[in-house]
Design a protein around this motif. Structure first.
Motif, PDB file in Angstrom:
ATOM      1  N   ALA A   1      35.976 -18.860  17.406  1.00 27.66           N
ATOM      2  CA  ALA A   1      36.630 -19.815  16.515  1.00 27.66           C
ATOM      3  C   ALA A   1      36.415 -19.407  15.058  1.00 27.66           C
ATOM      4  N   LYS A   2      35.242 -18.885  14.758  1.00 24.79           N
ATOM      5  CA  LYS A   2      34.945 -18.494  13.375  1.00 24.79           C
ATOM      6  C   LYS A   2      35.806 -17.294  12.955  1.00 24.79           C
TER       7      LYS A   2
ATOM      8  N   TYR B   1      38.667 -16.400  14.213  1.00 29.54           N
ATOM      9  CA  TYR B   1      40.045 -16.888  14.102  1.00 29.54           C
ATOM     10  C   TYR B   1      40.235 -17.682  12.810  1.00 29.54           C
ATOM     11  N   GLY B   2      39.235 -18.490  12.464  1.00 33.14           N
ATOM     12  CA  GLY B   2      39.303 -19.293  11.252  1.00 33.14           C
ATOM     13  C   GLY B   2      39.481 -18.416  10.018  1.00 33.14           C
TER      14      GLY B   2
END
Lengths: 588, 166
Positions: free
Chosen positions: B60-61, B63-64
Motif C-alpha cells: 500500500a505504501k 502504491y501510495g
C-alpha cells in the motif's frame, strides 16, 4: 527533569516541559482548541499530528502565518491567542472547505452522534457554506465482512493510516492521489478483504467521521429473532459487559453483566449464553496443549515448538498468517472462544435440544470487528452452515437495545442460562491484555504441580505496558511469559524472539488491540481517551475477584461437558470440534 | 523496453541488483521507483510488488507513493514518449495549441498511447528550458520554439521506427 517553557495563551501564563506543543499547553489551561486530524493515544505510538486539517490554528505574536497548535512546539516567551477574529475566520473557512467535499446525509450515517466533524459543525454553528459546490469524490463503498469503507466521507486526517502502519504495523492502508481525488486506500484500491488487513478495526476506532465503520448486522439479528422456525442463541464476550453501559450513559468501567443478560432475554433470544463459558473451554484445551508441549520440551523432545502463542484473537491470527507464514505451527491450535462456543452449540447443544444445526442461529456479541470476519472463515462451517451465524459489536448491541425500546438503566440484573452460560473468573479476564495467559497459568500450574494454588491473582501478568514479560514459579520450574497487545508490539516481541534477543519464552499472549479486547474496534468510541480502556480492564478484574470460582477447570458445566460429551482435553472429539489450523497468506 | 518475457526477466534482474547494491534499504523507495520506471518504462503492479517485497515495505505504501507523484506512471508509455511542457513560460507562448495539435494528429488524449504503441502523450511542468519555450520532449530529444504547424515535422522524425533524422 526536562526544561520548562513559559508562555501565555489568551493572556494566561502557563509552564510546560520542553517539547510540548501549543495544544498541550492549552490543555493544561483547559483551553479547548478544536482539533480534528490530531490524535494522541497515550501509551501507544499513535500520535497523529499531520497538521493537515488546520482547524487548530492559533495566532502567535511575531509570526506572520497562523500556526497549527497540534504541531507547533511551545517556545519560551511565546504569546498565543486562540480566539482572535483572524483565527475564527480561518477555522470557519477550513470547516467550510472540509464540508464542501463531504456528504450531508448525516441522518443516515452510522457515525451520526459520534462524528467529530459533526461536533465541530455544531460547535461552530455553521448555517451556510460559501463553498457549497465543492467536488464530492465518488468512490464506491468497499464492503468487507467486517469493515465498511465509504471514502466519500474521508477527510484525509490519516489517523487510520497512522494506526494501521505505525501502531499495528499491518500496512494495509496508504494515502493515494491528490486534491479532491485523494483518499486512504489499500494497494491498487483493492477491496480490504483482499489486502493484508487483519480487520482489527482500530482504524474504525480512530476515524473521526463515518468513512470507516463496522459492517452492521443488527437487522440480520432482528430477522433471526422474528423467525419462528429458528432457535436463536446468543453469546457475549467478556469485554462487552465492561463497556456496554457507556452506550447508556454509565461511567466507563461500570459492569452491566446482569442488565445485559436481561436485555438479551427481552430482545427475544431463546438461550442467553456466555462466551465466558467457551473461554473456560479454551483454557482447558490451550493450557493442556501448553503443558503437553512444555513436558515434551523438558523431556528433551527437540521437535516441540515453544513458546506457544495464544490464538484467541482473530486479527492476530490473520496477522501471523500474513506476516509470519513460517511460524504457522507455533500458535496454539485451540479455536477462539467465539468459535468454540459455536462448535459446541451446534453439536452438543443442538443434539441436546434435538434440532438440526440448520435450525439453530448462533449470534455473538463481540467488542471486535475481526470476529465478524472470523465467523465467516470457511473452516468454521459445516456443509456451508457456519458455527457462528452473526457477529455484532458492543455498539450494535447498544443500538439493538435502543431500537427495541428497552429501558436498559431500569432493567433488573439477571443471570445467563445453563449450561453454556456458566463461567469462572478466569474467563472474564480474557477481555483484557494479560488475562488469557493468567487464566491459562491458573489451570496449568495446578495441573503441573497437582497442588491447589494458594493465590490465583498473578499481578505480574497484569498492566497496560505494550510489551511485557513475567517470571512465574510453578513447582520447580520458572515459567517465562511474554505479553504483547497491539500488533506492532506483537511484531516487536516476535522479532526479538526470532533474533534471540530475549531469554526464550515458554508462552506468549498476543492481543491485536491496544489494551486487549476492552480496547477492541467494536467497543463504544473512546475518542482517544485511553483512561476509558483502562477503566474497562479494571472492571473485568473486579468481576473476576467477585466470582465464586476463579479457575477454568473448576467450572462445573465445563467438567460435565467433558464427562458427557467431549472426553478428555486434546482428545479425539475435542480435537475435531475445538482445534483448527492456519493458512499461509501473502505478505504484502 | 519490449514486452517479451526474457527482457522482463532481465529488467527484474537489473532492478534486483540495483536494490541489493543500495547501502541501506531505508528511505530509498523513490530512488528505486525512479530506476524501475527507467528500466520498465512504467510501473505495473508486478513491479510494485517486486519492489515492496525487496524493500520490505507494505505494498500500500509503494502504491501510495506511485499514485502521489505524477512522474510515476502505471500505464505503459509509447516507444517514443512525448511530453509537452505546460510550465508558465511555455504556456504563455502557446503550449496549449501545440498540445491540441498533437492530440489531433495522434488521435489520442493526454495520457494515452497510440494503437501501434509508437507514441504516448503527456504534459509536464517546466523542464528548465524556458528560453526555448514552448518546449516539446520526445524521448530524450528536446524540441524548442514549437508551433502547431511544426508538429507534423516532429512526428515525421520518427517515421523510420525510431531512427531520428538529424
Amino acid at each position: 527533569m526536562s526544561k520548562m517553557i513559559d508562555l501565555t495563551i489568551d493572556g494566561r501564563p502557563v509552564s510546560v516541559p520542553e517539547g510540548s506543543t501549543i495544544l498541550d499547553a492549552a490543555k493544561k489551561l483547559d483551553i479547548n482548541i478544536p482539533t480534528l486530524c490530531h490524535l494522541d493515544l497515550e501509551g501507544t505510538p499513535m500520535v497523529n499530528k499531520g497538521a493537515s486539517c488546520r482547524i487548530c490554528v492559533v495566532e502567535v505574536e511575531g509570526r506572520r502565518n497562523l500556526a497549527p497548535s497540534c504541531a507547533t512546539p511551545a517556545t519560551q516567551g511565546m504569546v498565543v491567542r486562540s480566539n482572535t477574529i483572524r483565527v475564527l475566520h480561518a477555522r470557519k473557512t477550513v470547516l467550510e472547505l472540509l464540508l464542501s467535499d463531504h456528504p450531508k446525509d448525516c441522518l443516515l450515517c452510522a457515525k451520526s452522534g459520534n462524528c467529530e466533524l459533526q461536533d465541530l459543525a455544531e460547535k461552530f454553528g455553521l448555517r451556510e457554506n460559501r463553498f457549497e459546490h465543492g467536488a464530492q469524490s465518488t468512490y464506491v463503498k468497499d464492503m468487507s465482512p467486517a469493515i465498511e469503507r465509504d471514502m466519500n466521507k474521508c477527510i484525509m486526517c490519516r489517523r487510520c493510516e497512522t494506526m494501521c502502519n505505525e501502531v499495528q504495523t499491518v500496512g494495509a492502508l496508504s494515502g493515494i492521489n491528490r486534491g479532491f481525488t485523494s483518499v486512504v486506500a489499500p494497494a491498487f484500491e483493492m477491496p480490504l478483504e483482499e489486502s493484508v488487513c487483519t480487520f482489527c478495526g482500530q482504524c474504525v476506532a480512530v476515524c473521526p467521521t463515518g468513512a470507516l465503520v463496522e459492517r452492521d448486522y443488527t437487522w440480520k439479528v432482528i430477522e433471526a429473532l422474528a423467525d419462528p422456525d429458528k432457535v436463536v442463541l446468543v453469546q457475549t464476550a467478556p469485554a462487552v459487559r465492561a463497556a456496554l453501559g457507556e452506550e447508556f450513559g454509565y461511567e466507563p468501567g461500570t459492569l452491566v453483566t446482569g442488565k445485559m443478560a436481561a436485555a438479551l432475554r427481552m430482545l427475544g433470544f431463546d438461550h442467553v449464553f456466555d462466551t465466558d463459558f467457551a473461554a473456560d473451554l479454551t483454557i482447558m484445551e490451550e493450557a493442556s496443549e501448553f503443558l503437553d508441549r512444555l513436558t515434551r520440551h523438558l523431556e528433551g523432545d527437540t521437535s516441540v515448538r515453544l513458546p506457544i502463542l495464544t490464538s484467541c484473537c482473530p486479527a492476530w491470527v490473520k496477522f501471523f498468517e500474513h506476516q509470519y507464514p513460517d511460524l504457522l505451527d507455533v500458535p496454539s491450535t485451540a479455536k477462539s472462544p467465539q468459535q468454540m462456543f459455536g462448535a459446541i452449540a451446534k453439536s452438543f447443544y443442538a443434539e441436546k435440544l434435538g434440532i438440526p444445526r440448520e435450525k439453530m442461529v448462533v449470534v455473538s456479541i463481540m467488542p471486535c470487528l475481526a470476529k465478524k470476519y472470523e465467523c465467516a472463515r470457511d473452516e468454521f462451517s459445516v456443509d456451508g452452515n457456519p458455527d457462528v451465524d452473526i457477529s455484532i459489536t458492543t455498539r450494535e448491541l447498544g443500538h439493538l437495545i435502543k431500537k427495541a425500546n428497552i429501558d436498559f438503566r431500569n432493567l433488573p440484573d439477571e443471570d445467563f442460562d445453563d449450561p453454556l452460560g456458566a463461567s469462572t473468573g478466569a474467563a472474564v479476564i480474557f477481555g483484557t491484555t494479560g488475562g488469557v495467559i493468567e487464566a491459562a497459568v491458573r489451570s496449568a500450574a495446578e495441573w503441573a504441580t497437582g497442588q491447589e494454588l494458594s493465590k490465583v491473582d498473578f499481578e505480574a501478568l497484569r498492566g497496560l505496558e505494550g510489551c511485557r514479560e513475567a517470571k512465574i514459579p510453578v513447582g520447580d520450574l520458572v515459567l517465562h511469559i511474554g505479553i504483547a497487545h497491539g500488533l506492532g508490539n506483537a511484531r516487536r516481541l516476535l522479532d526479538a524472539v526470532r533474533n534471540n534477543e530475549v531469554e526464550p519464552f515458554h508462552a506468549i499472549e498476543i492481543m491485536a488491540c491496544p489494551g486487549g479486547c476492552v480496547g477492541g474496534g467494536g467497543q463504544p468510541y473512546h475518542h482517544g481517551n485511553m483512561d476509558i480502556v483502562a477503566k474497562r480492564a479494571k472492571a473485568l478484574y473486579r468481576e473476576d475477584a467477585n466470582k465464586p470460582i476463579r479457575k477454568s477447570h473448576e467450572n462445573p458445566s465445563i467438567k460435565a461437558l467433558y464427562e458427557e460429551y467431549l472426553g478428555k482435553p486434546l482428545g479425539e472429539k475435542a480435537h475435531h470440534l475445538l482445534h483448527t489450523h492456519y493458512f499461509k497468506r501473502h505478505k504484502i | 523496453m519490449d514486452n517479451c518475457k526474457c527482457c522482463e526477466n532481465k529488467g527484474y534482474d537489473e532492478l534486483g541488483a540495483f536494490i541489493d547494491a543500495l547501502p541501506s534499504k531505508k528511505g530509498e523507495l523513490i530512488t528505486v521507483l525512479h530506476r524501475a520506471q527507467s528500466i520498465f518504462g512504467y510501473l505495473p503492479r508486478e513491479v510494485q510488488e517486486f519492489i515492496a517485497e525487496r524493500l520490505d515495505l507494505p505494498l500500500a505504501k509503494v502504491y501510495g507513493v506511485v499514485k502521489f507523484y505524477s512522474f510515476f506512471s502505471m500505464t505503459p508509455k509509447g516507444k517514443h514518449p512525448i511530453s509537452v511542457c505546460m510550465g508558465t513560460a511555455c504556456y504563455v507562448r502557446g503550449a496549449e495549441e501545440v498540445l491540441t495539435e498533437l492530440v489531433r494528429q495522434l488521435g489520442i488524449p493526454v495520457g494515452g498511447v497510440t494503437e501501434d504503441g509508437k507514441f504516448s502523450l503527456d504534459t509536464l511542468r517546466c523542464v528548465g528550458a524556458c528560453g526555448l519555450a514552448p518546449v516539446v520532449i520526445v524521448g530524450e530529444k528536446v524540441y524548442g520554439r514549437v508551433e502547431p504547424k511544426k508538429v507534423a515535422g516532429i512526428l515525421a522524425d520518427y517515421s523510420d521506427e525510431g531512427e531520428v533524422r538529424s
